[in-house]
Write an enzyme that holds these catalytic residues in place. Structure first.
Site, short mmCIF file in Angstrom:
data_model
loop_
_atom_site.label_atom_id
_atom_site.label_comp_id
_atom_site.label_asym_id
_atom_site.label_seq_id
_atom_site.Cartn_x
_atom_site.Cartn_y
_atom_site.Cartn_z
CD GLN A 27 -20.33 -68.26 -18.19
OE1 GLN A 27 -20.62 -67.42 -19.26
NE2 GLN A 27 -20.13 -67.76 -17.17
CB SER A 28 -27.50 -69.67 -21.17
OG SER A 28 -28.09 -69.47 -22.19
CG ASN A 29 -23.56 -68.04 -25.70
OD1 ASN A 29 -22.57 -67.27 -25.13
ND2 ASN A 29 -23.22 -69.14 -26.34
CB CYS A 73 -29.78 -66.91 -20.45
SG CYS A 73 -30.76 -68.46 -20.14
#
Ligand SMILES: *Cc1c(COP(=O)(O)O)cnc(C)c1O
Length: 330
Positions: free
Chosen positions: A76-78, A80
């Site tokens: 759930q990386s912002n 990325c």
């Protein structure tokens, strides 16, 4: 003019981001005056703090002739999601190395869904192999004649941190204009580029208040303050400044680590609901709700006293809310 204006940069967002008073929340808590700096409203790809770093990192990638951005983060990386969005703006390919012990099954949601819409190529690897995998993907691409550029975790190196040094210059200008005095800035900190940049930016802009990073996932005994100083010093070096940061200079609060990275507990859940129901403001389960929850606790305890003005720096992340529907139970 500051030395930052000489560093190559691409435009990925409209700036400055707004500052708003959170009067209802302040009243509800019976504590200090609270302002919010809305970096969740940077205009690229649903917003967030990584955009300011990527303005400098993507400029560097383009100068080096890159055709592909490679980076890494959690599922759930912002960071990325925003790297994939920045890549599309500049006609670059994007390869995302997402740390996961198994390939996520079922319908994707939140940032993962946005990564797919953005057309990034996704690789799922166990957390411990993320950096190695970035190198492997880069080597494979080079073999086929491509030119990859690796953006480090969180965009947190000296060059990326300059985005947040500049954000402090921006903030100082806004505060002067509005005749507001901020005693204390509170924000989430994790890979460190935001905090390192802010500390340098406080020096550049002459900001006199306190800066406290609420640690999301780092204890204080594992070299985190040292890495903040190292990122800040690299940034100062790029800008040709004499300033030297020391680990002890960074104010960190690691009291709110809860169940660990990405685990939403009562602190985060209550902060999400309170911000929404007093201000119509959404914070995300991983970063901004943990920092806001920590701030609320510090206000309740009197660590942030009633006479002060506190600025909560909203770093974004709200798309992740949708991936936490089951855990929210609001
Ligand atoms: C990455 C991130 C942070 C932490 O910033 P660092 O520069 O990694 O310390 C805070 N909030 C959000 C929403 C983020 O995505």
């Amino acid at each position: 003019m500051t030395p930052i204006d000489h560093i190559p940069r691409v435009k990925l967002t409209s700036l400055p981001t707004p500052i708003e008073p959170l009067s209802n929340l302040s009243r509800h808590l019976g504590g200090p005056k609270i302002l919010v700096k809305r970096d969740d409203l940077t205009t690229l790809g649903m917003g967030g703090n990584k955009t300011r770093k990527l303005e400098f990192l993507v400029a560097d990638a383009l100068e080096q002739g890159a055709d592909t951005l490679i980076t890494t983060g959690g599922v759930q990386s912002n960071h990325c999601r925003l790297t994939a969005a920045a890549a599309t703006r500049h006609g670059l390919h994007c390869e995302l190395i997402l740390g996961a012990d198994s390939v996520p099954q079922g319908v994707s949601s939140g940032n993962l869904m946005l990564d797919q819409i953005l057309g990034a190529r996704l690789h799922f690897v166990p957390l411990a192999q993320r950096n190695q995998k970035m190198e492997e993907v880069a080597a494979e691409l080079r073999k086929t004649g491509r030119t990859p550029y690796i953006v480090p975790l969180g965009g947190s190196n000296g060059l990326g941190a300059i985005g947040y040094a500049n954000a402090m210059v921006e903030l100082k200008g806004q505060l002067c204009h509005m005749d507001w005095l901020v005693d204390h800035i509170i924000f989430p900190t994790s890979s460190g580029g935001t905090q390192a940049g802010m500390q340098l930016g406080a020096h550049i802009s002459g900001f006199q208040g306190h800066l406290t990073g609420i640690s999301i996932d780092q204890t204080l005994d594992n070299g985190f303050p040292e890495s903040l100083a190292s990122i800040a010093n690299d940034a100062a070096g790029i800008l040709g400044l004499e300033w030297v940061a020391t680990p002890g200079q960074f104010a960190l609060n690691a009291d709110y680590l809860g169940g660990g990275y990405g685990v939403m507990g009562d602190l985060e859940r209550e902060a999400i609901v309170l911000a929404a129901r007093t201000e119509g403001l959404f914070v995300d389960p991983v970063y901004s709700a943990r920092a806001l929850g920590g701030m609320i606790h510090m206000i309740d305890q009197g660590t942030l006293p009633a006479g002060e003005t506190i600025l909560f720096w909203h770093t974004g992340g709200t798309p992740a809310l949708f991936a936490y529907a089951d855990a929210l139970d609001a």
